[in-house]
Design a protein around this motif. Structure first.
Motif, PDB file in Angstrom:
ATOM      1  N   LEU A 135       0.673  -1.350  -0.012  1.00  0.00           N
ATOM      2  CA  LEU A 135      -0.029  -0.151  -0.108  1.00  0.00           C
ATOM      3  C   LEU A 135       0.728   1.148   0.058  1.00  0.00           C
ATOM      4  O   LEU A 135       0.512   1.658  -0.652  1.00  0.00           O
ATOM      5  CB  LEU A 135      -1.129   0.005   0.989  1.00  0.00           C
ATOM      6  N   GLN A 136       2.118   0.813   0.937  1.00  0.00           N
ATOM      7  CA  GLN A 136       2.444   2.273   0.895  1.00  0.00           C
ATOM      8  C   GLN A 136       3.562   2.399  -0.523  1.00  0.00           C
ATOM      9  O   GLN A 136       4.197   3.780  -1.078  1.00  0.00           O
ATOM     10  CB  GLN A 136       4.058   2.258   2.019  1.00  0.00           C
TER      11      GLN A 136
ATOM     12  N   VAL B 220       6.117   1.579   7.140  1.00  0.00           N
ATOM     13  CA  VAL B 220       6.923   1.925   7.313  1.00  0.00           C
ATOM     14  C   VAL B 220       8.304   1.397   6.795  1.00  0.00           C
ATOM     15  O   VAL B 220       9.366   1.353   6.035  1.00  0.00           O
ATOM     16  CB  VAL B 220       7.501   2.226   8.564  1.00  0.00           C
ATOM     17  N   LEU B 221       8.357   0.226   6.420  1.00  0.00           N
ATOM     18  CA  LEU B 221       9.230  -0.712   6.047  1.00  0.00           C
ATOM     19  C   LEU B 221       9.508  -0.542   3.943  1.00  0.00           C
ATOM     20  O   LEU B 221      10.402  -1.189   3.797  1.00  0.00           O
ATOM     21  CB  LEU B 221       8.750  -2.217   5.882  1.00  0.00           C
ATOM     22  N   ALA B 222       8.736   0.105   3.978  1.00  0.00           N
ATOM     23  CA  ALA B 222       8.725   0.282   2.941  1.00  0.00           C
ATOM     24  C   ALA B 222       9.695   1.577   1.835  1.00  0.00           C
ATOM     25  O   ALA B 222      10.469   1.399   1.218  1.00  0.00           O
ATOM     26  CB  ALA B 222       7.137   1.206   1.742  1.00  0.00           C
ATOM     27  N   ASP B 223      10.183   2.525   3.773  1.00  0.00           N
ATOM     28  CA  ASP B 223      11.900   2.817   2.998  1.00  0.00           C
ATOM     29  C   ASP B 223      12.553   2.309   3.892  1.00  0.00           C
ATOM     30  O   ASP B 223      13.455   3.303   3.699  1.00  0.00           O
ATOM     31  CB  ASP B 223      11.016   4.490   3.409  1.00  0.00           C
ATOM     32  N   VAL B 224      12.692   1.309   3.871  1.00  0.00           N
ATOM     33  CA  VAL B 224      14.085   0.541   4.574  1.00  0.00           C
ATOM     34  C   VAL B 224      14.816  -0.043   3.660  1.00  0.00           C
ATOM     35  O   VAL B 224      14.473  -0.812   2.976  1.00  0.00           O
ATOM     36  CB  VAL B 224      13.341  -0.425   5.718  1.00  0.00           C
TER      37      VAL B 224
ATOM     38  N   ALA C 215       7.625   0.417  16.578  1.00  0.00           N
ATOM     39  CA  ALA C 215       8.196   0.759  16.028  1.00  0.00           C
ATOM     40  C   ALA C 215       7.190   2.603  15.675  1.00  0.00           C
ATOM     41  O   ALA C 215       7.502   3.742  15.424  1.00  0.00           O
ATOM     42  CB  ALA C 215       7.628   0.375  14.413  1.00  0.00           C
ATOM     43  N   ILE C 216       5.558   1.898  16.800  1.00  0.00           N
ATOM     44  CA  ILE C 216       4.431   3.005  16.710  1.00  0.00           C
ATOM     45  C   ILE C 216       4.647   3.747  17.288  1.00  0.00           C
ATOM     46  O   ILE C 216       4.464   5.293  16.805  1.00  0.00           O
ATOM     47  CB  ILE C 216       3.290   2.572  16.956  1.00  0.00           C
ATOM     48  N   LEU C 217       5.477   3.194  18.859  1.00  0.00           N
ATOM     49  CA  LEU C 217       6.387   4.719  19.126  1.00  0.00           C
ATOM     50  C   LEU C 217       7.004   5.894  18.820  1.00  0.00           C
ATOM     51  O   LEU C 217       6.719   7.377  18.681  1.00  0.00           O
ATOM     52  CB  LEU C 217       6.741   4.600  20.341  1.00  0.00           C
TER      53      LEU C 217
ATOM     54  N   GLU D 100      12.931   6.332  13.303  1.00  0.00           N
ATOM     55  CA  GLU D 100      11.285   5.073  12.765  1.00  0.00           C
ATOM     56  C   GLU D 100      12.388   4.137  12.306  1.00  0.00           C
ATOM     57  O   GLU D 100      11.365   3.079  12.428  1.00  0.00           O
ATOM     58  CB  GLU D 100      10.409   5.556  12.215  1.00  0.00           C
ATOM     59  N   GLU D 101      13.228   4.207  11.220  1.00  0.00           N
ATOM     60  CA  GLU D 101      13.432   2.842  10.615  1.00  0.00           C
ATOM     61  C   GLU D 101      14.244   2.007  12.102  1.00  0.00           C
ATOM     62  O   GLU D 101      14.337   0.973  11.229  1.00  0.00           O
ATOM     63  CB  GLU D 101      14.890   3.374   9.963  1.00  0.00           C
TER      64      GLU D 101
END
Length: 306
Positions: free
Chosen positions: A22-23, A207-211, A266-268, A276-277
Motif C-alpha cells: 500500500l505504501q 514504514v518498511l517500504a522506506d527501509v 515502531a508505532i511510538l 523510526e527506521e
C-alpha cells in the motif's frame, strides 16, 4: 506447537507485506501513515490494554499466579536497570528505540498463543499474568523514553495522562475488583482490540517500504537481538533454575522473556519522532530470528532434548 508458531510468523509477514504494498503503491500517504499511528495509539491500543486485564481468577491459581507476577515485576526492574547502561553510546533516537524495545517485547501477541501451545491452558493463564507488569512499565517508564518535557513534573504529567496509561488504570481496577463490563461495552472493546495486530503490522509494513534491507542486520541490531532473544532469557532461566522455581512457572516466564521486540516500538518511534527506521528494523529482525530461537527455547524448557 511448531505449526502454530510458524502460522503466527507467516501471518505477521503477510500483514506487513500488505502495508508495504500500500505504501509503495502510494495508496497510503505520509499524512495517512501518521493518522494510522494516532488511531492505534489513541484508540486501538487502549482498548487492547483494557481487554488484556479482563480475566477471571480462582483461589487455587492465586499462589502460582503470585509467583509469576513477582518474577515478572523483578524482570521489568531488571529491564529498566539495563536500559540505563546498555545503550549510552548510541545516538539519540536510536537509544530511545532500543531502551523501549528492551522493556517491551512482543509477549502479548506472540507469547500468549505460544505459551498455550507449549504448556497448555495453564500456561496461557500464567502468560496473561506475566504480561501485566510489562503493560504497566511499557506505558510508564517505556513511554518516558520517547516523551520530552521541560521539567520532571511535566514529564510525569505527560506519562500519567497518556491514553494508554489511562487504559492501564482502568484495566488494573477491573482486574482487582473482577468487575464485569456491560456486554455492549465489552463487545465494543473487543472489536477494537482485535484490530490491534492487523493495524500495527500494517503500519510497520508502510514504514518498511522506506527501509534499506541491506542494512537490516547491522552490528547494533545483532547486538540487541542477541540480548533480547538469548542473553536476557538465559539469565532469567539461570536465576529461576537456581532458585528451584516450579518448572511450569519457570518455563512460561522464560518463554515470555524470549519474545522479539514489541511492535509498538515502531508505532511510538514514528509518533514521537525517534529513529523510526531503526525501530522497524528492530521489530522485523528480532521477529525473523525468533523463528529459530523460540522453538529452541521451547525444546529446552519442556525437556525436549532429554
Amino acid at each position: 506447537m511448531y505449526e502454530e508458531l510458524f502460522t503466527l510468523l507467516i501471518m505477521i509477514f503477510f500483514m506487513m507485506l500488505a502495508g508495504y504494498i500500500l505504501q509503495r503503491a502510494g495508496i497510503v500517504t505520509a499524512a495517512g501513515k501518521k493518522s494510522l499511528a494516532n488511531i492505534i495509539i489513541y484508540l486501538v491500543l487502549p482498548c487492547n490494554i483494557i481487554k488484556a486485564f479482563c480475566m477471571e481468577i480462582s483461589m487455587e491459581e492465586i499462589k502460582a499466579m503470585s509467583a509469576v507476577l513477582g518474577i515478572s515485576v523483578a524482570i521489568q526492574v531488571f529491564y529498566v536497570a539495563l536500559t540505563k547502561t546498555l545503550y549510552n553510546r548510541f545516538e539519540d533516537g536510536e537509544k530511545q528505540v532500543y531502551q523501549y524495545a528492551t522493556v517491551c517485547s512482543n509477549a502479548g501477541f506472540m507469547g500468549h498463543p505460544i505459551s498455550q501451545g507449549v504448556f497448555g491452558d495453564l500456561g496461557l493463564l500464567y502468560a496473561a499474568v506475566f504480561i501485566i507488569p510489562q503493560r504497566i512499565v511499557m506505558w510508564t517508564a517505556g513511554i518516558s523514553y520517547f516523551t520530552k518535557a521541560s521539567s520532571k513534573w511535566e514529564a510525569v504529567r505527560k506519562v500519567a495522562l497518556h491514553p494508554c496509561i489511562i487504559a492501564v488504570y482502568i484495566g488494573v481496577i477491573l482486574f482487582l475488583t473482577q468487575m464485569s463490563l456491560p456486554p455492549v461495552i465489552d463487545e465494543t472493546l473487543s472489536g477494537f482490540s482485535q484490530c490491534n495486530t492487523g493495524m500495527t503490522m500494517l503500519y510497520i509494513g508502510t514504514v518498511l517500504a522506506d527501509v534499506n534491507f541491506r542494512t537490516l542486520a547491522s552490528k547494533k541490531q545483532v547486538y540487541f537481538a542477541a540480548l533480547r532473544l538469548v542473553v536476557i532469557p538465559a539469565v532469567v532461566y539461570g536465576v529461576l533454575a537456581l532458585a528451584s522455581v516450579d518448572p511450569l512457572v519457570t518455563g512460561v516466564c522464560v518463554l515470555m522473556t524470549a519474545m522479539p521486540a514489541g511492535s509498538t516500538t515502531a508505532i511510538l518511534a514514528g509518533k514521537y519522532d525517534a529513529d523510526e527506521e531503526t525501530a522497524v528494523k528492530c521489530v522485523v529482525f528480532t521477529t525473523a530470528l525468533s523463528v529459530i530461537t523460540t522453538p529452541l527455547w521451547s525444546i529446552l524448557l519442556t525437556g525436549g532434548l532429554a
